[in-house]
Design a protein around this motif. Structure first.
Motif, PDB file in Angstrom:
ATOM      1  N   SER A  74       0.887  -1.279  -0.058  1.00 16.17           N
ATOM      2  CA  SER A  74       0.112  -0.074  -0.123  1.00 16.17           C
ATOM      3  C   SER A  74       0.864   1.216   0.010  1.00 16.17           C
ATOM      4  CB  SER A  74      -1.083  -0.030   1.219  1.00 16.17           C
ATOM      5  OG  SER A  74      -1.647   1.128   1.513  1.00 16.17           O
ATOM      6  N   PHE A  75       0.194   2.187  -0.834  1.00 13.42           N
ATOM      7  CA  PHE A  75       1.046   3.452  -0.900  1.00 13.42           C
ATOM      8  C   PHE A  75       0.050   4.568  -0.241  1.00 13.42           C
ATOM      9  CE2 PHE A  75       2.979   0.955  -4.198  1.00 13.42           C
ATOM     10  CZ  PHE A  75       4.344   0.931  -3.799  1.00 13.42           C
ATOM     11  N   ALA A  76      -0.972   4.156   0.456  1.00 16.28           N
ATOM     12  CA  ALA A  76      -1.807   5.087   1.143  1.00 16.28           C
ATOM     13  C   ALA A  76      -0.948   6.192   1.990  1.00 16.28           C
ATOM     14  CB  ALA A  76      -2.718   4.340   2.012  1.00 16.28           C
ATOM     15  N   VAL A 127     -17.696  13.364  -8.433  1.00 13.81           N
ATOM     16  CA  VAL A 127     -17.430  12.107  -8.795  1.00 13.81           C
ATOM     17  C   VAL A 127     -16.569  11.285  -7.889  1.00 13.81           C
ATOM     18  CG1 VAL A 127     -16.752  10.537 -10.870  1.00 13.81           C
ATOM     19  CG2 VAL A 127     -18.196  12.727 -11.207  1.00 13.81           C
ATOM     20  N   GLY A 128     -16.998  10.171  -7.207  1.00 12.01           N
ATOM     21  CA  GLY A 128     -16.182   9.388  -6.547  1.00 12.01           C
ATOM     22  C   GLY A 128     -15.400   8.470  -7.099  1.00 12.01           C
ATOM     23  N   SER A 129     -14.359   8.092  -6.723  1.00 13.84           N
ATOM     24  CA  SER A 129     -13.278   6.935  -7.555  1.00 13.84           C
ATOM     25  C   SER A 129     -12.413   6.731  -6.584  1.00 13.84           C
ATOM     26  CB  SER A 129     -13.011   7.599  -8.799  1.00 13.84           C
ATOM     27  OG  SER A 129     -12.091   8.623  -8.720  1.00 13.84           O
ATOM     28  N   GLU A 130     -11.575   5.542  -6.983  1.00 14.73           N
ATOM     29  CA  GLU A 130     -10.605   5.117  -6.131  1.00 14.73           C
ATOM     30  C   GLU A 130      -9.475   4.559  -7.172  1.00 14.73           C
ATOM     31  OE1 GLU A 130     -13.281   3.357  -6.026  1.00 14.73           O
ATOM     32  OE2 GLU A 130     -12.939   1.237  -6.685  1.00 14.73           O
ATOM     33  N   TRP A 131      -8.201   4.856  -6.732  1.00 16.76           N
ATOM     34  CA  TRP A 131      -6.842   4.507  -7.489  1.00 16.76           C
ATOM     35  C   TRP A 131      -6.020   3.479  -6.861  1.00 16.76           C
ATOM     36  CZ3 TRP A 131      -6.463   7.881 -11.667  1.00 16.76           C
ATOM     37  CH2 TRP A 131      -7.319   9.057 -11.617  1.00 16.76           C
ATOM     38  N   TYR A 132      -5.530   2.874  -7.656  1.00 15.49           N
ATOM     39  CA  TYR A 132      -4.649   1.581  -7.464  1.00 15.49           C
ATOM     40  C   TYR A 132      -3.418   1.771  -7.826  1.00 15.49           C
ATOM     41  CZ  TYR A 132      -9.352  -0.350  -6.489  1.00 15.49           C
ATOM     42  OH  TYR A 132     -10.530  -0.261  -6.052  1.00 15.49           O
ATOM     43  N   LEU A 133      -2.168   1.976  -7.098  1.00 16.26           N
ATOM     44  CA  LEU A 133      -1.006   2.409  -7.491  1.00 16.26           C
ATOM     45  C   LEU A 133       0.069   1.271  -7.550  1.00 16.26           C
ATOM     46  CD1 LEU A 133      -2.308   5.111  -7.202  1.00 16.26           C
ATOM     47  CD2 LEU A 133      -0.271   6.018  -6.223  1.00 16.26           C
ATOM     48  N   ASN A 134       0.998   1.240  -8.595  1.00 16.58           N
ATOM     49  CA  ASN A 134       2.021   0.312  -8.513  1.00 16.58           C
ATOM     50  C   ASN A 134       3.283   0.930  -7.960  1.00 16.58           C
ATOM     51  OD1 ASN A 134       3.054   1.765 -10.419  1.00 16.58           O
ATOM     52  ND2 ASN A 134       3.450   0.209 -12.038  1.00 16.58           N
ATOM     53  N   GLY A 135       3.330   1.992  -7.631  1.00 18.98           N
ATOM     54  CA  GLY A 135       4.328   3.008  -6.806  1.00 18.98           C
ATOM     55  C   GLY A 135       4.052   4.019  -6.214  1.00 18.98           C
TER      56      GLY A 135
END
Ligand SMILES: [Cu+2]
Length: 384
Positions: free
Chosen positions: A80-82, A241-249
């Motif tokens: 996780s990069f949260a 507009v709600g959305s979420e992000w999934y990061l590889n870094g």
């Protein structure tokens, strides 16, 4: 038959009468066959899953060997990069120009022409955090708000300025998706029309496979179809507009891209309203005391709902599921806006203050899905 007879004799010795022995024998044969079938099926399933991952990787443009290996190894821990931002996050957040949430006007005329040129571009999604999006109309994510009145004809032209095929799917349209929402090749344009006959607030998004990757990369937005007779008057109208992000870094040293394993596992790094974490905390939306503020909310996902709630007040009117043909619900605290759905909320706030609006799934607040409605000119900051 020889072995059967041998077993039968053996069974006869062990089991008085011998009938039970034959039963065990038949059972054993069936079990043997079942085990063999299960083994074959599991091999086929593993191969199918591997092929599906390959297809996803190809479509997501992540076919290099190292990514493919990581993608196949589902037991790898997901990182996780949260909460990881650039240095001086507060200054960066203040310097970021917040996406306008103000509802744009309805264009005049019977025909509304919308032209979006899709572009692969880097956007900032949190202070100092950059991400490689596939963006509708070069706006980043979400794409532009399309606002029409019930009965208008929408003519949509999508020009694909990106590197791979894309498409656009309007939830507000009644149209054959295999024709209108078809893939548009890089460098090409495609136009289709639909009449906006169903009032509401709807999602639009790229529907090219794998859709999870295309939505996660920023290909979504809101289309609002105002009912012909209008809604009760509101003083301020905002689109979220709600959305979420999934990061590889972490996206700080260099822009991050999509991590499909995290998207599949629902391990979001950032969750946002209008594409940037906490942007309306640093740049609050505004209202005057006694005014009615309307929120047009879409949950773009790709996966998360928005559990819409305004701290310090109650939703005076809630058009749940964006059903604008029925009377609104009244006096509601929290409404689920499902991924791929929308809803409309009115709040009338009399007292000066800072009123947070959130998805009340609080993990998402922690990851950035919170903003402030500043009513009047309060002297102190937010409670949440
Ligand atoms: Cu796409």
């Amino acid at each position: 038959m020889t072995s059967y007879q041998a077993s039968d004799r053996y069974a006869a010795r062990k089991t008085p009468g011998g009938g039970g022995g034959v039963g065990y024998m038949i059972l054993a044969v069936f079990l043997g066959i079942a085990v063999a079938i299960l083994a074959i099926v599991s091999v086929i399933l593993v191969k199918a899953a591997d092929d599906a991952r390959d297809d996803a990787a190809i479509a997501a443009g992540t076919t290099d060997h190292s990514v493919h290996q990581a993608d196949s190894n589902v037991s790898l821990p997901l990182q996780s990069f949260a909460g990881t931002t650039g240095e001086n996050a507060e200054e960066l957040a203040m310097a970021h120009e917040a996406t306008s949430a103000v509802l744009p006007p309805v264009p005049a005329g019977e025909l509304v022409q919308v032209h979006m040129t899709l572009k692969d571009m880097v956007v900032e999604i949190a202070p100092g955090v950059r991400y490689n999006t596939w963006a509708f109309d070069g706006h980043g994510a979400p794409g532009p708000v399309v606002h029409v009145r019930e009965g208008q004809m929408v003519e949509m032209t999508l020009t694909n300025g990106g590197a791979i095929p894309h498409s656009i799917d309007f939830h507000a349209a009644r149209i054959a998706p295999n024709i209108a929402f078809k893939d548009v090749a890089p460098g090409e344009s495609f136009t289709f029309r639909f009449r906006a006959n169903d009032p509401g607030v709807y999602m639009y998004h790229c529907g090219t496979k794998p859709v999870l990757a295309h939505i996660a990369n920023g290909m979504y937005g809101a289309i609002i179809v105002q009912p012909k007779e209008g809604l009760p008057a509101a003083d301020n109208e905002y689109v979220l507009v709600g959305s979420e992000w999934y990061l590889n870094g972490d996206g700080v040293a260099e822009p991050a891209s999509l991590d499909m394993n995290k998207a599949r596992s629902r391990l979001a790094d950032w969750v946002t309203f209008n594409g940037y974490a906490n942007q309306y905390v640093t740049h609050p939306l505004t209202a005057d005391p006694g005014e009615t503020t309307r929120f047009w909310v879409v949950a773009a996902g790709p996966t998360n709902n928005v559990n819409f709630h305004v701290v310090g007040t109650i939703l005076d009117r809630a058009w749940v599921n964006s059903d604008l043909q029925s009377p609104p619900q009244r006096g509601v605290q929290t409404v689920v806006v499902p991924a791929g759905g929308g809803a409309v909320f009115d709040v009338r706030i009399d007292d000066v203050g800072m009123y947070p609006f959130v998805s009340h799934a609080f993990a998402d607040v922690d990851l950035g899905q919170v903003g402030l409605l500043k009513v009047g000119n309060p002297k102190t900051g937010a409670s949440h």
